[in-house]
Design a protein around this motif. Structure first.
Motif, PDB file in Angstrom:
ATOM      1  N   THR A   1     -42.312 -76.404 -12.980  1.00 36.93           N
ATOM      2  CA  THR A   1     -41.093 -75.656 -13.259  1.00 36.93           C
ATOM      3  C   THR A   1     -39.910 -76.605 -13.091  1.00 36.93           C
ATOM      4  O   THR A   1     -39.849 -77.346 -12.108  1.00 36.93           O
ATOM      5  CB  THR A   1     -40.954 -74.477 -12.279  1.00 36.93           C
ATOM      6  OG1 THR A   1     -42.076 -73.605 -12.447  1.00 36.93           O
ATOM      7  CG2 THR A   1     -39.669 -73.701 -12.526  1.00 36.93           C
ATOM      8  N   PRO A   2     -38.966 -76.632 -14.041  1.00 36.33           N
ATOM      9  CA  PRO A   2     -37.797 -77.499 -13.855  1.00 36.33           C
ATOM     10  C   PRO A   2     -36.946 -77.016 -12.677  1.00 36.33           C
ATOM     11  O   PRO A   2     -36.673 -75.822 -12.548  1.00 36.33           O
ATOM     12  CB  PRO A   2     -37.043 -77.369 -15.181  1.00 36.33           C
ATOM     13  CG  PRO A   2     -37.511 -76.075 -15.776  1.00 36.33           C
ATOM     14  CD  PRO A   2     -38.913 -75.883 -15.307  1.00 36.33           C
ATOM     15  N   THR A   3     -36.580 -77.943 -11.815  1.00 31.63           N
ATOM     16  CA  THR A   3     -35.731 -77.637 -10.664  1.00 31.63           C
ATOM     17  C   THR A   3     -34.279 -77.885 -11.070  1.00 31.63           C
ATOM     18  O   THR A   3     -33.968 -78.918 -11.663  1.00 31.63           O
ATOM     19  CB  THR A   3     -36.108 -78.526  -9.477  1.00 31.63           C
ATOM     20  OG1 THR A   3     -37.497 -78.343  -9.188  1.00 31.63           O
ATOM     21  CG2 THR A   3     -35.294 -78.176  -8.245  1.00 31.63           C
TER      22      THR A   3
ATOM     23  N   SER B   1     -34.408 -91.953 -13.988  1.00 28.46           N
ATOM     24  CA  SER B   1     -35.793 -91.598 -13.702  1.00 28.46           C
ATOM     25  C   SER B   1     -36.308 -92.487 -12.579  1.00 28.46           C
ATOM     26  O   SER B   1     -35.765 -93.572 -12.334  1.00 28.46           O
ATOM     27  CB  SER B   1     -36.677 -91.736 -14.942  1.00 28.46           C
ATOM     28  OG  SER B   1     -36.740 -93.086 -15.353  1.00 28.46           O
ATOM     29  N   VAL B   2     -37.357 -92.002 -11.906  1.00 32.43           N
ATOM     30  CA  VAL B   2     -37.955 -92.734 -10.794  1.00 32.43           C
ATOM     31  C   VAL B   2     -39.455 -92.818 -11.032  1.00 32.43           C
ATOM     32  O   VAL B   2     -40.102 -91.801 -11.324  1.00 32.43           O
ATOM     33  CB  VAL B   2     -37.673 -92.025  -9.448  1.00 32.43           C
ATOM     34  CG1 VAL B   2     -38.344 -92.770  -8.299  1.00 32.43           C
ATOM     35  CG2 VAL B   2     -36.169 -91.922  -9.209  1.00 32.43           C
ATOM     36  N   ASP B   3     -40.000 -94.012 -10.907  1.00 31.97           N
ATOM     37  CA  ASP B   3     -41.437 -94.211 -11.083  1.00 31.97           C
ATOM     38  C   ASP B   3     -42.182 -93.627  -9.887  1.00 31.97           C
ATOM     39  O   ASP B   3     -41.946 -94.013  -8.749  1.00 31.97           O
ATOM     40  CB  ASP B   3     -41.733 -95.712 -11.215  1.00 31.97           C
ATOM     41  CG  ASP B   3     -43.203 -95.994 -11.484  1.00 31.97           C
ATOM     42  OD1 ASP B   3     -43.954 -95.045 -11.759  1.00 31.97           O
ATOM     43  OD2 ASP B   3     -43.599 -97.169 -11.411  1.00 31.97           O
ATOM     44  N   ILE B   4     -43.108 -92.676 -10.153  1.00 33.29           N
ATOM     45  CA  ILE B   4     -43.869 -92.058  -9.071  1.00 33.29           C
ATOM     46  C   ILE B   4     -45.355 -92.432  -9.154  1.00 33.29           C
ATOM     47  O   ILE B   4     -46.185 -91.875  -8.440  1.00 33.29           O
ATOM     48  CB  ILE B   4     -43.680 -90.528  -9.045  1.00 33.29           C
ATOM     49  CG1 ILE B   4     -44.082 -89.890 -10.376  1.00 33.29           C
ATOM     50  CG2 ILE B   4     -42.225 -90.204  -8.719  1.00 33.29           C
ATOM     51  CD1 ILE B   4     -44.025 -88.369 -10.364  1.00 33.29           C
ATOM     52  N   GLU B   5     -45.693 -93.338 -10.056  1.00 29.89           N
ATOM     53  CA  GLU B   5     -46.970 -94.070 -10.074  1.00 29.89           C
ATOM     54  C   GLU B   5     -48.193 -93.238 -10.437  1.00 29.89           C
ATOM     55  O   GLU B   5     -49.303 -93.760 -10.488  1.00 29.89           O
ATOM     56  CB  GLU B   5     -47.211 -94.737  -8.710  1.00 29.89           C
ATOM     57  CG  GLU B   5     -46.085 -95.687  -8.317  1.00 29.89           C
ATOM     58  CD  GLU B   5     -46.194 -96.142  -6.870  1.00 29.89           C
ATOM     59  OE1 GLU B   5     -47.177 -95.776  -6.198  1.00 29.89           O
ATOM     60  OE2 GLU B   5     -45.281 -96.868  -6.409  1.00 29.89           O
ATOM     61  N   SER B   6     -48.019 -91.940 -10.696  1.00 27.05           N
ATOM     62  CA  SER B   6     -49.170 -91.079 -10.970  1.00 27.05           C
ATOM     63  C   SER B   6     -48.674 -89.793 -11.626  1.00 27.05           C
ATOM     64  O   SER B   6     -47.519 -89.396 -11.412  1.00 27.05           O
ATOM     65  CB  SER B   6     -49.903 -90.757  -9.664  1.00 27.05           C
ATOM     66  OG  SER B   6     -50.924 -89.809  -9.872  1.00 27.05           O
ATOM     67  N   PRO B   7     -49.522 -89.128 -12.402  1.00 28.12           N
ATOM     68  CA  PRO B   7     -49.121 -87.828 -12.972  1.00 28.12           C
ATOM     69  C   PRO B   7     -48.916 -86.782 -11.884  1.00 28.12           C
ATOM     70  O   PRO B   7     -49.463 -86.891 -10.781  1.00 28.12           O
ATOM     71  CB  PRO B   7     -50.310 -87.437 -13.869  1.00 28.12           C
ATOM     72  CG  PRO B   7     -51.123 -88.667 -14.027  1.00 28.12           C
ATOM     73  CD  PRO B   7     -50.874 -89.520 -12.835  1.00 28.12           C
ATOM     74  N   THR B   8     -48.173 -85.743 -12.220  1.00 28.89           N
ATOM     75  CA  THR B   8     -48.045 -84.590 -11.329  1.00 28.89           C
ATOM     76  C   THR B   8     -47.603 -83.373 -12.126  1.00 28.89           C
ATOM     77  O   THR B   8     -46.924 -83.490 -13.138  1.00 28.89           O
ATOM     78  CB  THR B   8     -47.062 -84.849 -10.182  1.00 28.89           C
ATOM     79  OG1 THR B   8     -47.111 -83.743  -9.274  1.00 28.89           O
ATOM     80  CG2 THR B   8     -45.644 -85.028 -10.670  1.00 28.89           C
ATOM     81  N   GLY B   9     -47.996 -82.207 -11.623  1.00 33.09           N
ATOM     82  CA  GLY B   9     -47.512 -80.939 -12.157  1.00 33.09           C
ATOM     83  C   GLY B   9     -46.743 -80.165 -11.110  1.00 33.09           C
ATOM     84  O   GLY B   9     -46.454 -78.984 -11.280  1.00 33.09           O
ATOM     85  N   VAL B  10     -46.409 -80.830 -10.007  1.00 38.78           N
ATOM     86  CA  VAL B  10     -45.752 -80.187  -8.873  1.00 38.78           C
ATOM     87  C   VAL B  10     -44.256 -80.010  -9.142  1.00 38.78           C
ATOM     88  O   VAL B  10     -43.579 -80.922  -9.626  1.00 38.78           O
ATOM     89  CB  VAL B  10     -45.970 -81.026  -7.594  1.00 38.78           C
ATOM     90  CG1 VAL B  10     -45.085 -80.542  -6.451  1.00 38.78           C
ATOM     91  CG2 VAL B  10     -47.433 -80.963  -7.180  1.00 38.78           C
ATOM     92  N   THR B  11     -43.754 -78.834  -8.792  1.00 39.35           N
ATOM     93  CA  THR B  11     -42.326 -78.547  -8.934  1.00 39.35           C
ATOM     94  C   THR B  11     -41.560 -79.154  -7.767  1.00 39.35           C
ATOM     95  O   THR B  11     -41.868 -78.868  -6.599  1.00 39.35           O
ATOM     96  CB  THR B  11     -42.096 -77.022  -8.964  1.00 39.35           C
ATOM     97  OG1 THR B  11     -42.778 -76.481 -10.099  1.00 39.35           O
ATOM     98  CG2 THR B  11     -40.613 -76.697  -9.036  1.00 39.35           C
TER      99      THR B  11
END
Length: 314
Positions: free
Chosen positions: A129-131, A159-169
């Motif tokens: 969900t977009p925050t 943008s910030v590199d978070i090194e892995s996929p995510t679906g977390v809001t």
């Protein structure tokens, strides 16, 4: 619900509970009694939580449609077609409703007319969900980036590199955005500077994080597929406590005062002390919890994959 199943999180507005199920039915239930106010069935499946504002309910489905319904009777006002499945809930900015899709696009649509305002594309699926904070949206994507988007223009401001996929809001407290990834890393990002503040990872039980965090000034709490619930210091990322569960925790916690409520896939709903992590209360349901609890008016509502909606309160 006979032969039904819930994967989504309920939403509570004006003493009414709204939730969609895997059979394509949206329910409006009286918060006090559980009585059905109305229901509407569509030829689809709902994984996403609903969002409600100004007498309108917005909900996405696995076929890529977002529907806008009248909250008083469930009548369809409009629907908008994205190009792929919608897993995330909607959010709001100004006169618009925002939602992401597995077609890697964030949509901004006029809430009353259903007409497109703008789109923002990333390199892979959007499952969160977009925050929304001020005039910014935060989207943690399956492309391994946290996207910071100007909501007036629909353009990237960082943008910030978070090194892995995510679906977390992402959950936001002050200048920090918090979320976990499929690699089992939990990030705190300074969204104004677009830099990583700290990263936490359980090196012994590192498993994917699909639980969106709940954050207060004292603790950032989230669950893990490693059968753990963690609480971290929001400023430093230091581990405050961890609570072992018997199954994975994909459900997102809710902090209410000094309690944090969180559910696991084996159907256990826990009430933990937010400072110590000690269990204060436990309920075992029939079925498992994939969706998260919703809390309003001294009531907690959560639904199981066996089609049962539970309401707790005093």
């Amino acid at each position: 619900v006979k032969e039904g199943a819930f994967d989504s999180t309920p939403v509570i507005v004006d003493n009414v509970v709204y939730i969609g199920d895997l059979d394509g039915t949206i329910y409006a239930l009286d918060l006090e009694t559980g009585d059905e106010k109305w229901k509407k069935t569509f030829d689809t499946c709902f994984l996403a939580a609903a969002a409600v504002r100004d007498g309108l309910l917005f909900i996405g489905d696995i076929d890529g449609f977002v529907r806008c319904l009248d909250t008083s009777n469930g009548d369809l006002k409009w629907k908008y077609e994205a190009m792929a499945e919608i897993d995330s809930g909607a959010n709001f900015y100004g006169d618009n409703v925002l939602f992401g899709s597995q077609d890697a696009t964030l949509y901004c649509v006029n809430a009353k007319s259903g007409k497109l305002t703008w789109t923002y594309e990333i390199a892979d699926q959007i499952r969160c969900t977009p925050t929304v904070v001020e005039d910014r949206a935060f989207v943690a994507g399956c492309d391994g980036q946290l996207h910071i988007i100007d909501l007036q223009k629909g353009e990237s401001v960082g943008s910030v590199d978070i090194e892995s996929p995510t679906g977390v809001t992402p959950a936001v407290l002050g200048q920090s955005a918090f979320f976990g990834t499929e690699a089992g890393a939990f990030f705190a990002v300074d969204w104004k500077a677009a830099t990583t503040k700290w990263v936490f990872a359980d090196t012994k039980r590192g498993q994917a994080i699909r639980s969106s965090p709940a954050v207060s000034k004292d603790a950032a709490v989230f669950g893990s597929r490693g059968k753990r619930i963690y609480a971290l210091n929001p400023d430093s990322g230091k581990l405050l406590w961890e609570f072992p569960c018997r199954q994975r925790v994909d459900s997102s916690p809710v902090i209410v005062g000094k309690r944090v409520f969180v559910a696991s896939a084996d159907g256990r709903l826990y009430g933990l002390d937010v400072d110590s992590g000690k269990k204060q209360w436990e309920f075992e349901a029939v079925g498992g919890f994939n969706g998260s609890p919703a809390v309003a008016n001294k009531r907690l509502v959560i639904a199981t994959d066996e089609g049962v909606v539970y309401c707790f309160g005093n």
